[in-house]
Enzyme design. Structure first.
Site, PDB file in Angstrom:
ATOM      1  N   LYS A  50       0.849  -1.203   0.000  1.00 54.98           N
ATOM      2  CA  LYS A  50       0.000   0.000   0.000  1.00 54.98           C
ATOM      3  C   LYS A  50       0.880   1.246   0.000  1.00 54.98           C
ATOM      4  CE  LYS A  50      -1.868  -1.745   3.655  1.00 54.98           C
ATOM      5  NZ  LYS A  50      -2.683  -2.059   4.847  1.00 54.98           N
ATOM      6  N   GLY A  88      -8.928   2.644  10.586  1.00 55.44           N
ATOM      7  CA  GLY A  88      -9.327   1.309  10.187  1.00 55.44           C
ATOM      8  C   GLY A  88      -9.244   1.012   8.701  1.00 55.44           C
ATOM      9  N   CYS A 145      -7.486  -2.455   8.075  1.00 55.25           N
ATOM     10  CA  CYS A 145      -8.367  -3.563   8.463  1.00 55.25           C
ATOM     11  C   CYS A 145      -9.456  -3.757   7.419  1.00 55.25           C
ATOM     12  CB  CYS A 145      -9.025  -3.262   9.813  1.00 55.25           C
ATOM     13  SG  CYS A 145      -7.899  -2.874  11.160  1.00 55.25           S
TER      14      CYS A 145
END
Length: 269
Positions: free
Chosen positions: A173, A206, A209
């Site tokens: 990422k 988040g 996740c």
């Protein structure tokens, strides 16, 4: 209905960890199950306390899931201790788990290490070799590849190194410091850039996740790896683009941005 299991910590504020994973899996129309590695006291401004489960209790949770409703995919998030990582790896092997997505949460956005060197060593030795896909951010990839990542070319070299070392797909990422929301997927020396548009939303609690859980959801539904990553990227863009604004810190995304129907309606006043 297809099924997915998240193995991660609980976030009391609901924006990350188990809670974000279950919301994501539900929104992506798979049946979500959970194995909790730790309880955390946290909100959008930070974490105040963490209480790990015991390795024995973690194994009991995994036994209960796999012997009753077998998951079609497994997502693994932050696990803080070497003993817990070893317990997860043991049970994944025992039950021959499929479509394993590992989000190797090791380094906070601030650069602080979140797990010990011993736990990182166990992660590399026992868990990453079981993964179908690993989803590190740039600081985490620097740890896994043992190299600095300063350029897009560095991203390619690091992703290739991690993929070769652990024989898995890598989704590196790039949203930290290198580029906008451009992520790099690499497997067997071949790579593809997933180009993204940075969404001007400070509420990103988040995101890691959510992305890994969305990938697991799509793998569970039978999509191939590349399609699963593309669909997961599109989902997280929608959740960020909904511009939910809750809390005093970096708030959560709107995981249910695409859920409509009469049960979602409020009372007319």
């Amino acid at each position: 209905m297809k099924t997915a299991l998240t193995i991660a910590g609980s976030d009391s504020s609901g924006g990350a960890g188990i809670q974000a994973d279950i919301k994501t899996m539900t929104a992506n129309r798979v049946y979500a199950m959970s194995v909790i590695t730790a309880l955390t006291a946290q909100n959008t401004t930070g974490v105040t306390d963490i209480m790990d489960v015991t390795p024995e209790f973690l194994k009991e949770q995994m036994d209960c899931v796999f012997t009753d409703i077998r998951p079609d995919a497994v997502k693994i998030g932050m696990v803080s201790s070497s003993e817990l990582i070893g317990a997860i790896a043991e049970k994944l092997l025992e039950y021959k788990a499929e479509n394993i997505v590992v989000d190797p949460v090791m380094v906070a956005t601030s650069g602080a290490r979140l797990i010990s060197e011993d736990a990182i060593s166990t992660l590399k030795e026992k868990l990453l070799p079981l993964a179908d896909i690993v989803t590190p951010n740039i600081p985490e990839a620097e740890v896994l590849a043992d190299m600095a990542i300063k350029t897009k070319e560095d991203m390619v070299r690091a992703a290739e190194k991690i993929s070769k070392t652990y024989d898995c797909t890598v989704l590196l990422k790039g949203g930290h410091q290198l580029n906008d929301a451009n992520d790099l997927m690499c497997k067997d020396g071949a790579y593809r850039w997933f180009l993204g548009k940075r969404i001007d939303n400070p509420n990103t609690h988040g995101t890691g996740c959510t992305l890994s859980s969305a990938i697991a959801s799509n793998l569970a539904k039978g999509f191939d790896m590349e399609t699963s990553v593309k669909r997961a990227k599109d989902y997280i863009s929608g959740a960020l683009g909904a511009m939910l604004d809750l809390g005093r810190g970096s708030g959560p995304m709107d995981h249910g941005f695409d859920i409509t129907g009469r049960f979602a309606q409020g009372e007319d006043r």
